[in-house]
Design a protein around this motif. Structure first.
Motif, PDB file in Angstrom:
ATOM      1  N   GLU A 155       0.832  -1.211   0.000  1.00 37.88           N
ATOM      2  CA  GLU A 155       0.000   0.000   0.000  1.00 37.88           C
ATOM      3  C   GLU A 155       0.865   1.260   0.000  1.00 37.88           C
ATOM      4  OE1 GLU A 155      -2.536  -0.403   3.409  1.00 37.88           O
ATOM      5  OE2 GLU A 155      -3.871  -1.817   2.391  1.00 37.88           O
ATOM      6  N   ALA A 156       1.896   1.276   0.825  1.00 37.65           N
ATOM      7  CA  ALA A 156       2.772   2.447   0.906  1.00 37.65           C
ATOM      8  C   ALA A 156       3.504   2.665  -0.411  1.00 37.65           C
ATOM      9  CB  ALA A 156       3.772   2.269   2.049  1.00 37.65           C
ATOM     10  N   LEU A 157       3.987   1.596  -1.034  1.00 38.14           N
ATOM     11  CA  LEU A 157       4.659   1.723  -2.320  1.00 38.14           C
ATOM     12  C   LEU A 157       3.686   2.211  -3.394  1.00 38.14           C
ATOM     13  CD1 LEU A 157       6.902  -1.461  -2.286  1.00 38.14           C
ATOM     14  CD2 LEU A 157       7.688   0.912  -2.272  1.00 38.14           C
ATOM     15  N   GLY A 158       2.468   1.713  -3.366  1.00 36.13           N
ATOM     16  CA  GLY A 158       1.454   2.146  -4.328  1.00 36.13           C
ATOM     17  C   GLY A 158       1.165   3.631  -4.220  1.00 36.13           C
ATOM     18  N   ARG A 159       1.096   4.151  -2.981  1.00 34.75           N
ATOM     19  CA  ARG A 159       0.863   5.584  -2.783  1.00 34.75           C
ATOM     20  C   ARG A 159       2.009   6.421  -3.333  1.00 34.75           C
ATOM     21  NH1 ARG A 159      -1.083   3.754   2.161  1.00 34.75           N
ATOM     22  NH2 ARG A 159       0.810   4.389   3.226  1.00 34.75           N
ATOM     23  N   ARG A 160       3.189   5.828  -3.402  1.00 37.15           N
ATOM     24  CA  ARG A 160       4.354   6.546  -3.947  1.00 37.15           C
ATOM     25  C   ARG A 160       4.544   6.310  -5.438  1.00 37.15           C
ATOM     26  NH1 ARG A 160       9.144   7.594  -0.031  1.00 37.15           N
ATOM     27  NH2 ARG A 160       8.026   8.070   1.866  1.00 37.15           N
ATOM     28  N   GLY A 161       3.598   5.597  -6.036  1.00 39.66           N
ATOM     29  CA  GLY A 161       3.662   5.376  -7.470  1.00 39.66           C
ATOM     30  C   GLY A 161       4.536   4.222  -7.899  1.00 39.66           C
ATOM     31  N   VAL A 162       4.885   3.357  -6.973  1.00 40.66           N
ATOM     32  CA  VAL A 162       5.719   2.198  -7.301  1.00 40.66           C
ATOM     33  C   VAL A 162       4.810   0.981  -7.387  1.00 40.66           C
ATOM     34  CG1 VAL A 162       7.624   0.736  -6.546  1.00 40.66           C
ATOM     35  CG2 VAL A 162       7.667   3.188  -6.048  1.00 40.66           C
ATOM     36  N   SER A 163       4.731   0.391  -8.592  1.00 44.51           N
ATOM     37  CA  SER A 163       3.889  -0.793  -8.721  1.00 44.51           C
ATOM     38  C   SER A 163       4.751  -2.040  -8.539  1.00 44.51           C
ATOM     39  CB  SER A 163       3.189  -0.827 -10.077  1.00 44.51           C
ATOM     40  OG  SER A 163       4.119  -1.055 -11.109  1.00 44.51           O
ATOM     41  N   VAL A 164       4.235  -2.959  -7.755  1.00 46.14           N
ATOM     42  CA  VAL A 164       4.928  -4.216  -7.500  1.00 46.14           C
ATOM     43  C   VAL A 164       3.988  -5.324  -7.949  1.00 46.14           C
ATOM     44  CG1 VAL A 164       5.965  -5.710  -5.755  1.00 46.14           C
ATOM     45  CG2 VAL A 164       6.092  -3.226  -5.502  1.00 46.14           C
ATOM     46  N   ARG A 165       4.423  -6.104  -8.919  1.00 46.91           N
ATOM     47  CA  ARG A 165       3.553  -7.158  -9.406  1.00 46.91           C
ATOM     48  C   ARG A 165       3.468  -8.288  -8.382  1.00 46.91           C
ATOM     49  NH1 ARG A 165       6.009 -11.636 -11.096  1.00 46.91           N
ATOM     50  NH2 ARG A 165       8.215 -11.581 -11.554  1.00 46.91           N
ATOM     51  N   GLN A 166       2.330  -8.934  -8.352  1.00 44.45           N
ATOM     52  CA  GLN A 166       2.120 -10.071  -7.454  1.00 44.45           C
ATOM     53  C   GLN A 166       2.902 -11.252  -8.007  1.00 44.45           C
ATOM     54  OE1 GLN A 166       0.223  -9.329  -4.827  1.00 44.45           O
ATOM     55  NE2 GLN A 166       0.422 -11.294  -3.856  1.00 44.45           N
ATOM     56  N   SER A 167       3.565 -12.004  -7.143  1.00 41.23           N
ATOM     57  CA  SER A 167       4.341 -13.153  -7.603  1.00 41.23           C
ATOM     58  C   SER A 167       3.406 -14.250  -8.093  1.00 41.23           C
ATOM     59  CB  SER A 167       5.228 -13.676  -6.477  1.00 41.23           C
ATOM     60  OG  SER A 167       4.427 -14.258  -5.479  1.00 41.23           O
ATOM     61  N   GLU A 168       3.946 -15.156  -8.843  1.00 37.16           N
ATOM     62  CA  GLU A 168       3.178 -16.275  -9.380  1.00 37.16           C
ATOM     63  C   GLU A 168       3.168 -17.466  -8.436  1.00 37.16           C
ATOM     64  OE1 GLU A 168       1.395 -15.939 -12.122  1.00 37.16           O
ATOM     65  OE2 GLU A 168       2.159 -13.885 -12.268  1.00 37.16           O
ATOM     66  N   ALA A 169       3.658 -17.282  -7.227  1.00 38.46           N
ATOM     67  CA  ALA A 169       3.695 -18.377  -6.252  1.00 38.46           C
ATOM     68  C   ALA A 169       2.275 -18.817  -5.909  1.00 38.46           C
ATOM     69  CB  ALA A 169       4.416 -17.920  -4.986  1.00 38.46           C
ATOM     70  N   PRO A 170       2.074 -20.096  -5.693  1.00 36.43           N
ATOM     71  CA  PRO A 170       0.723 -20.560  -5.348  1.00 36.43           C
ATOM     72  C   PRO A 170       0.252 -19.944  -4.039  1.00 36.43           C
ATOM     73  CG  PRO A 170       2.327 -22.354  -5.213  1.00 36.43           C
ATOM     74  CD  PRO A 170       3.049 -21.149  -5.716  1.00 36.43           C
ATOM     75  N   LYS A 171      -1.023 -19.621  -3.993  1.00 32.64           N
ATOM     76  CA  LYS A 171      -1.620 -19.028  -2.799  1.00 32.64           C
ATOM     77  C   LYS A 171      -1.881 -20.108  -1.758  1.00 32.64           C
ATOM     78  CE  LYS A 171      -2.113 -15.026  -4.784  1.00 32.64           C
ATOM     79  NZ  LYS A 171      -1.018 -14.158  -4.722  1.00 32.64           N
ATOM     80  N   ARG A 172      -1.811 -19.711  -0.503  1.00 36.75           N
ATOM     81  CA  ARG A 172      -2.117 -20.622   0.590  1.00 36.75           C
ATOM     82  C   ARG A 172      -3.464 -20.251   1.165  1.00 36.75           C
ATOM     83  NH1 ARG A 172       2.635 -21.120   4.656  1.00 36.75           N
ATOM     84  NH2 ARG A 172       1.277 -22.767   5.357  1.00 36.75           N
ATOM     85  N   GLY A 173      -4.065 -21.163   1.886  1.00 36.14           N
ATOM     86  CA  GLY A 173      -5.326 -20.886   2.546  1.00 36.14           C
ATOM     87  C   GLY A 173      -6.515 -21.232   1.667  1.00 36.14           C
ATOM     88  N   ARG A 174      -7.664 -20.758   2.079  1.00 34.67           N
ATOM     89  CA  ARG A 174      -8.897 -21.052   1.360  1.00 34.67           C
ATOM     90  C   ARG A 174      -8.956 -20.307   0.027  1.00 34.67           C
ATOM     91  NH1 ARG A 174     -13.425 -20.536   6.009  1.00 34.67           N
ATOM     92  NH2 ARG A 174     -12.936 -22.497   7.004  1.00 34.67           N
ATOM     93  N   PRO A 175      -9.503 -20.962  -0.991  1.00 40.12           N
ATOM     94  CA  PRO A 175      -9.686 -20.251  -2.250  1.00 40.12           C
ATOM     95  C   PRO A 175     -10.745 -19.173  -2.114  1.00 40.12           C
ATOM     96  CG  PRO A 175     -10.442 -22.543  -2.420  1.00 40.12           C
ATOM     97  CD  PRO A 175      -9.900 -22.342  -1.047  1.00 40.12           C
ATOM     98  N   ALA A 176     -10.649 -18.133  -2.918  1.00 34.13           N
ATOM     99  CA  ALA A 176     -11.622 -17.048  -2.885  1.00 34.13           C
ATOM    100  C   ALA A 176     -12.996 -17.556  -3.324  1.00 34.13           C
ATOM    101  CB  ALA A 176     -11.166 -15.917  -3.793  1.00 34.13           C
ATOM    102  N   LYS A 177     -14.037 -16.979  -2.740  1.00 37.48           N
ATOM    103  CA  LYS A 177     -15.386 -17.347  -3.138  1.00 37.48           C
ATOM    104  C   LYS A 177     -15.670 -16.789  -4.525  1.00 37.48           C
ATOM    105  CE  LYS A 177     -17.363 -17.504   1.475  1.00 37.48           C
ATOM    106  NZ  LYS A 177     -18.373 -16.961   2.359  1.00 37.48           N
ATOM    107  N   GLU A 178     -16.342 -17.590  -5.341  1.00 38.87           N
ATOM    108  CA  GLU A 178     -16.702 -17.139  -6.674  1.00 38.87           C
ATOM    109  C   GLU A 178     -17.992 -16.339  -6.614  1.00 38.87           C
ATOM    110  OE1 GLU A 178     -16.673 -20.073  -9.721  1.00 38.87           O
ATOM    111  OE2 GLU A 178     -14.970 -21.119  -8.839  1.00 38.87           O
ATOM    112  N   ALA A 179     -18.089 -15.298  -7.425  1.00 39.30           N
ATOM    113  CA  ALA A 179     -19.309 -14.476  -7.479  1.00 39.30           C
ATOM    114  C   ALA A 179     -20.416 -15.275  -8.171  1.00 39.30           C
ATOM    115  CB  ALA A 179     -19.038 -13.187  -8.243  1.00 39.30           C
ATOM    116  N   ASN A 180     -21.605 -15.199  -7.608  1.00 36.49           N
ATOM    117  CA  ASN A 180     -22.737 -15.928  -8.214  1.00 36.49           C
ATOM    118  C   ASN A 180     -23.530 -15.020  -9.091  1.00 36.49           C
ATOM    119  OD1 ASN A 180     -22.115 -18.316  -6.961  1.00 36.49           O
ATOM    120  ND2 ASN A 180     -23.233 -17.803  -5.120  1.00 36.49           N
TER     121      ASN A 180
END
Length: 67
Positions: free
Chosen positions: A42-67
């Protein structure tokens, strides 16, 4: 077990700052480490620095799909 793709390093924080991060993390159901990562992005985003999300597999529960 495969090694983590994340960079590990020591971070020394003021105890009061860490306590505040732990409270935020608990409210968001995250670990303190994940909360620090969110705050940094968030702090980097406010300063205009974009950081791409890594391609590493996510842990935890999968996100709920929109119905």
């Amino acid at each position: 077990m495969a090694a983590s793709a994340k960079k590990a390093f020591a971070l020394r924080l003021d105890p009061a700052l860490y306590a505040a991060i732990e409270r935020l993390a608990a409210a968001e159901l995250r670990s303190a480490n994940a909360e620090i990562e969110v705050l940094l992005r968030e702090a980097l985003g406010r300063r205009g620095v974009s950081v791409r999300q890594s391609e590493a597999p996510k842990r935890g529960r999968p996100a709920k799909e929109a119905n």
